[in-house]
Design an enzyme around this catalytic site. Structure first.
Site, mmCIF file in Angstrom:
data_model
loop_
_atom_site.group_PDB
_atom_site.id
_atom_site.type_symbol
_atom_site.label_atom_id
_atom_site.label_comp_id
_atom_site.label_asym_id
_atom_site.label_seq_id
_atom_site.Cartn_x
_atom_site.Cartn_y
_atom_site.Cartn_z
ATOM 1 N N GLY A 70 0.799 -1.214 0.000
ATOM 2 C CA GLY A 70 0.000 0.000 0.000
ATOM 3 C C GLY A 70 0.832 1.263 0.000
ATOM 4 O O GLY A 70 1.849 1.366 -0.703
ATOM 5 N N CYS A 71 0.418 2.224 0.804
ATOM 6 C CA CYS A 71 1.059 3.539 0.824
ATOM 7 C C CYS A 71 2.514 3.491 1.286
ATOM 8 O O CYS A 71 3.282 4.411 1.015
ATOM 9 C CB CYS A 71 0.259 4.486 1.719
ATOM 10 S SG CYS A 71 -1.396 4.859 1.095
ATOM 11 N N ALA A 72 2.903 2.444 1.995
ATOM 12 C CA ALA A 72 4.283 2.328 2.468
ATOM 13 C C ALA A 72 5.212 1.761 1.407
ATOM 14 O O ALA A 72 6.435 1.735 1.595
ATOM 15 C CB ALA A 72 4.331 1.454 3.717
ATOM 16 N N GLY A 73 4.665 1.300 0.286
ATOM 17 C CA GLY A 73 5.445 0.560 -0.690
ATOM 18 C C GLY A 73 6.619 1.302 -1.287
ATOM 19 O O GLY A 73 7.678 0.713 -1.534
ATOM 20 N N LEU B 10 3.623 5.482 5.763
ATOM 21 C CA LEU B 10 2.811 4.568 6.578
ATOM 22 C C LEU B 10 1.964 3.698 5.652
ATOM 23 O O LEU B 10 1.538 4.157 4.597
ATOM 24 C CB LEU B 10 1.898 5.360 7.509
ATOM 25 C CG LEU B 10 2.584 6.259 8.543
ATOM 26 C CD1 LEU B 10 1.576 7.198 9.180
ATOM 27 C CD2 LEU B 10 3.263 5.416 9.602
#
Length: 362
Positions: A143-146, A347
């Protein structure tokens, strides 16, 4: 040391203003007048001016099967990833000459918004003259942490192979996960925040020959840190349904910044003998306006230390994993003194936090 040498973007062709999207959603979702008055202000408060999508406005008004959406994901992921790769390896903002595809030793493909086996990176290798012995590392579900995690994994590999190069592609087509019949508030919030984005970033070890092609000051990765909070998988992610990806998006995310992220970054600063104020900039994934405000409040820092996180959010929305690379690209185009330090932060689902300390060098 691992040096971040170049960035390239693949910008989707359909640009929609936030007010246009708000009106579109109001027509699509069958909310009552009371629900409209209660829910739609999220579009006005999101600090977003415009977003880009791989599909036209009319596409959102129709129902699409999961197979249809995933076929579009594969098609557009390949085409826009190639655009980002080409821009990255030929970007004269950062490089004095083109980087040959054959000079890339590893390719990392990061995505969470579609499914493909073989992974999309295998398709990319067939479209450009990469070597057959290239290493591959597809990363899915971060997700956004990728984007930040991709940088960390590339750094780990380059530390063991200091003469090598890594190309990271982050590709998220959030528009193709749109659920027309999902009336939950979490889906509405996601609709108000997410856009499509594709980025490529080139990294090289300290003994790599491509460092001689550098035109501008570049950041080098000094240290990384990862945490995943136990028993927190319900905070964000996907629920896979017959219609596709249904968003899991908890209203507690800004509160996680005040707890999980705050504790993580304070330990990270202490481990590196830094104070929050000594950090030149925070290259933070802008999960949303409230997330950025919570970060500033947690560290008691001015908003200009997250300047480009705010700007990328305003001009592109939250694009999941590529967003932090968009922010990095903006900071790389500014004039930053040697030896200044920045922190890359993102995050994601898990609930996870990824941090990287970088130092700027000529």
């Amino acid at each position: 040391m691992t040096y971040i040498c170049s960035v390239g973007l693949g910008i989707p062709k359909f640009n929609l203003a936030q007010n246009k999207i708000k009106g579109l959603v109001e027509n699509i979702f069958t909310y009552s007048k009371r629900e409209v008055d209660r829910l739609l202000p999220v579009f006005d408060h999101a600090q977003i001016k415009q977003r880009q999508f791989v599909v036209e406005e009319e596409w959102f008004t129709k129902t699409h099967r999961f197979e249809e959406k995933n076929d579009l994901y594969s098609k557009f992921a390949i085409s826009y990833s190639l655009e980002a790769i080409d821009n990255c390896l030929k970007n004269r903002d950062y490089l004095t000459k083109d980087i040959a595809y054959e000079e890339i030793d590893m390719i990392i493909f990061v995505s969470s918004t579609g499914i493909s086996t073989p992974s999309i990176d295998a398709h990319l290798l067939n479209e450009r003259p990469f070597r057959e012995d290239i290493f591959r590392m597809p990363l899915w579900g971060l997700g956004c942490a990728g984007g930040a995690i991709g940088l960390s994994r590339a750094h780990d590999w380059i530390r063991a192979n200091p003469s090598k190069t890594v190309l990271i592609i982050c590709c998220e087509l959030c528009s193709l996960t749109f659920q027309k019949d999902d009336m939950r508030k979490s889906n509405l919030v996601g609709t108000a925040l997410f856009g499509d984005g594709i980025s490529a970033v080139l990294l090289a070890g300290e003994n790599s020959s491509i460092l001689s092609y550098q035109k501008t000051r570049m950041p080098k990765i000094i240290k990384t840190s990862s945490i995943t909070k136990k028993n927190s998988i319900s905070i964000m992610g996907w629920k896979i349904t017959d219609q596709g990806f249904e968003v899991i998006f908890s209203k507690s995310i800004p509160a996680q910044v005040q707890t999980v992220w705050k504790d993580h970054i304070k330990r990270f600063l202490e481990d590196n003998q830094l104070t929050a104020q000594e950090v030149y900039s925070y290259i933070a994934h802008p999960g949303g306006k409230k997330v950025l405000e919570a970060m500033e409040e947690s560290l008691a820092i001015p908003s200009d230390k997250l300047l480009y996180s705010h700007e990328v959010l305003a001009n592109h929305g939250n694009m999941s994993s590529p967003t932090v690379i968009y922010v990095l690209n903006e900071w790389m185009q500014t004039s930053i003194q040697n030896n200044e330090k920045s922190i890359i932060s993102a995050l994601g689902p898990g609930f996870s936090s990824e941090l990287l300390l970088v130092e700027w060098n000529g």
